[in-house]
Design a protein around this motif. Structure first.
Motif, short mmCIF file in Angstrom:
data_model
loop_
_atom_site.label_atom_id
_atom_site.label_comp_id
_atom_site.label_asym_id
_atom_site.label_seq_id
_atom_site.Cartn_x
_atom_site.Cartn_y
_atom_site.Cartn_z
N ASP A 1 36.99 54.38 -56.16
CA ASP A 1 37.45 53.64 -54.99
C ASP A 1 36.48 53.94 -53.86
O ASP A 1 35.71 54.89 -53.95
N GLY B 1 39.36 62.86 -55.77
CA GLY B 1 40.35 62.35 -54.81
C GLY B 1 39.68 62.09 -53.48
O GLY B 1 38.46 62.27 -53.33
N TRP B 2 40.48 61.65 -52.50
CA TRP B 2 39.94 61.47 -51.15
C TRP B 2 39.64 62.84 -50.56
O TRP B 2 40.36 63.81 -50.80
N TYR B 3 38.58 62.90 -49.76
CA TYR B 3 38.17 64.21 -49.22
C TYR B 3 39.30 64.88 -48.44
O TYR B 3 39.46 66.10 -48.49
N THR C 1 22.30 63.06 -58.30
CA THR C 1 21.85 64.16 -57.44
C THR C 1 22.57 65.47 -57.82
O THR C 1 21.98 66.54 -57.71
N GLY D 1 30.00 63.49 -52.41
CA GLY D 1 29.43 62.15 -52.64
C GLY D 1 28.59 62.20 -53.91
O GLY D 1 27.37 62.36 -53.87
N VAL D 2 29.25 62.03 -55.05
CA VAL D 2 28.62 62.32 -56.35
C VAL D 2 28.34 61.05 -57.15
O VAL D 2 27.31 60.93 -57.82
N ASP E 1 34.47 63.77 -54.95
CA ASP E 1 34.36 62.31 -54.88
C ASP E 1 35.70 61.69 -55.24
O ASP E 1 36.52 62.31 -55.92
N ARG E 2 35.89 60.46 -54.79
CA ARG E 2 37.09 59.71 -55.18
C ARG E 2 36.89 59.07 -56.55
O ARG E 2 37.85 58.84 -57.26
N PRO F 1 36.11 54.23 -49.43
CA PRO F 1 36.78 54.13 -48.13
C PRO F 1 36.20 52.96 -47.33
O PRO F 1 35.15 52.43 -47.68
N THR G 1 21.75 57.53 -60.64
CA THR G 1 21.70 57.78 -59.20
C THR G 1 21.28 56.58 -58.38
O THR G 1 20.58 55.68 -58.87
N LEU G 2 21.71 56.59 -57.12
CA LEU G 2 21.27 55.60 -56.14
C LEU G 2 20.18 56.19 -55.26
O LEU G 2 19.66 55.52 -54.37
N ASP H 1 26.36 63.13 -49.34
CA ASP H 1 25.85 61.77 -49.55
C ASP H 1 27.04 60.83 -49.60
O ASP H 1 27.45 60.39 -50.68
N SER I 1 33.54 60.14 -43.22
CA SER I 1 33.37 60.99 -44.41
C SER I 1 32.41 62.14 -44.10
O SER I 1 32.66 63.28 -44.51
#
Ligand code: SAM
Length: 251
Positions: free
Chosen positions: A101, A157-159, A77, A71-72, A97-98, A103, A41-42, A177, A183
Motif C-alpha cells: 500500500d 505495516g504503517w510506520y 537497497t 522504505g524497502v 515498510d507497508r 501513503p 530496486t528503484l 527511502d 514519512s
C-alpha cells in the motif's frame, strides 16, 4: 559543494563514461552485488554505491548498533546493507515498510506530489497488487544473497504502528527511502533516541523530493554534517554527543 572524503569519485562519473565497467575492474564484488540487486530496486547504481560505502564505513569505525532501512519495497537497497552485514552476525538488519500500500502525499510534498497522486499512485498500486513486493525482498535477501533469516527483522505495516512496536537495539546506520515529508519526518523522530554516537543516515530522496528535504532540514541537529550528493541522496553523519548539542540554526 563538499563531499565526505572517499565518496567524491562515484557521484561524478556518469554511467555513459563507463562507471559500471570501471567499477567491475576496481571492485568485482561490488559490481556483482549491483547486478544482483538491479531487478529489485528503484535506486540507481551510483546511489547504491554510496549506501554501500557509508555502511562499510560504520563497520570500519566500530560504531555500535544495528542497521535499519525505512522504505524497502522489493529489497534492492536492503540487499546492499545485508551484504555489508554478512561479516557481522551480531548486528540485526531491521526493515520497515507497508509492502502493498502507499501513503498519500501532503501539501508539504510540493508540486511533485500532485503529479504523483494523479498519475503514478494508481499505476504503482496495481503493480503492487500484481507482484507483491515483500516476497521479492525476502527472495533477494535470503535466497539470492544468502543473508540469514535470523539476522533480519521485517517490520510490516504503517510506520506509525511499527515504530511504536520497535523493541530492538540502538542503531548505527539508517537508510531512509520513503519519499514523503510525513514519512521522513516520522522516521527521523523514531530514530532520534536510538541513533548511536557516530551513526550515519543516508536519505535517498533529499534532492528529489521537496518534502523529504524539508523534513531533514527541520530535523538536522547542530552536530551533524549533511552532504547532498548530486545524484539525489544526502549523507548525514552524526558527530560526538549530537543529541545534547541542540539544533542547527536556520539553514
Ligand atoms: C521508494 S520505495 C523504497 C525503494 C527501495 N529502497 C528500493 O531499493 O527500491 C518507498 C517505500 O516506502 C514505503 N512507505 C512510505 N511511507 C510509508 C509509511 N508511512 N509507512 C509504511 N511504508 C511507507 C512505501 O510503501 C514504499 O514501499
Amino acid at each position: 559543494m563538499v563531499y565526505p572524503p572517499g565518496i567524491a569519485f562515484h557521484p561524478h562519473l556518469p554511467e555513459r563514461l563507463g562507471f559500471s565497467r570501471l567499477l567491475a575492474l576496481m571492485s568485482p564484488e561490488l559490481h556483482r552485488l549491483l547486478e544482483a540487486t538491479d531487478p529489485f530496486t528503484l535506486v540507481m547504481r551510483r546511489n547504491r554505491v554510496t549506501l554501500w560505502r557509508e555502511a562499510r564505513r560504520i563497520l570500519r569505525r566500530n560504531i555500535p548498533g544495528d542497521f535499519v532501512e525505512i522504505g524497502v519495497h522489493r529489497g534492492g537497497t536492503a540487499g546492499i546493507l545485508a551484504q555489508v552485514l554478512q561479516s557481522e552476525p551480531s548486528r540485526t538488519l531491521h526493515l520497515f515498510d507497508r509492502w502493498g500500500d502507499l501513503p498519500e502525499p501532503t501539501p508539504r510534498d510540493g508540486f511533485i506530489a500532485e503529479t504523483y497522486r494523479k498519475d503514478l499512485i494508481p499505476e504503482k498500486l496495481s503493480d503492487l497488487k500484481d507482484r507483491p513486493p515483500l516476497p521479492d525482498a525476502k527472495r533477494l535477501l535470503q535466497s539470492v544473497l544468502g543473508f540469514p533469516v535470523a539476522q533480519t527483522r521485517y517490520w510490516e505495516g504503517w510506520y506509525k504502528d511499527t515504530f511504536r512496536a520497535y523493541d530492538g537495539n540502538r542503531i548505527a546506520f539508517a537508510s531512509i527511502d520513503c519519499d514523503y515529508y510525513e514519512s521522513v519526518r516520522d522516521s527521523l523522530a523514531f530514530l532520534t533516541p536510538l541513533l548511536a554516537e557516530g551513526a550515519t543516515i543516508v536519505l535517498d530522496d533529499y534532492s528529489t523530493w521537496p518534502g523529504a528535504k524539508a523534513a531533514a532540514d527541520e530535523w538536522l541537529p547542530t552536530n551533524a554534517k549533511l552532504y547532498p550528493m548530486p545524484t539525489g541522496p544526502a549523507v548525514i553523519r552524526l558527530q560526538g554527543d549530537w543529541r545534547s548539542a541542540g539544533k542547527c540554526a536556520e539553514r
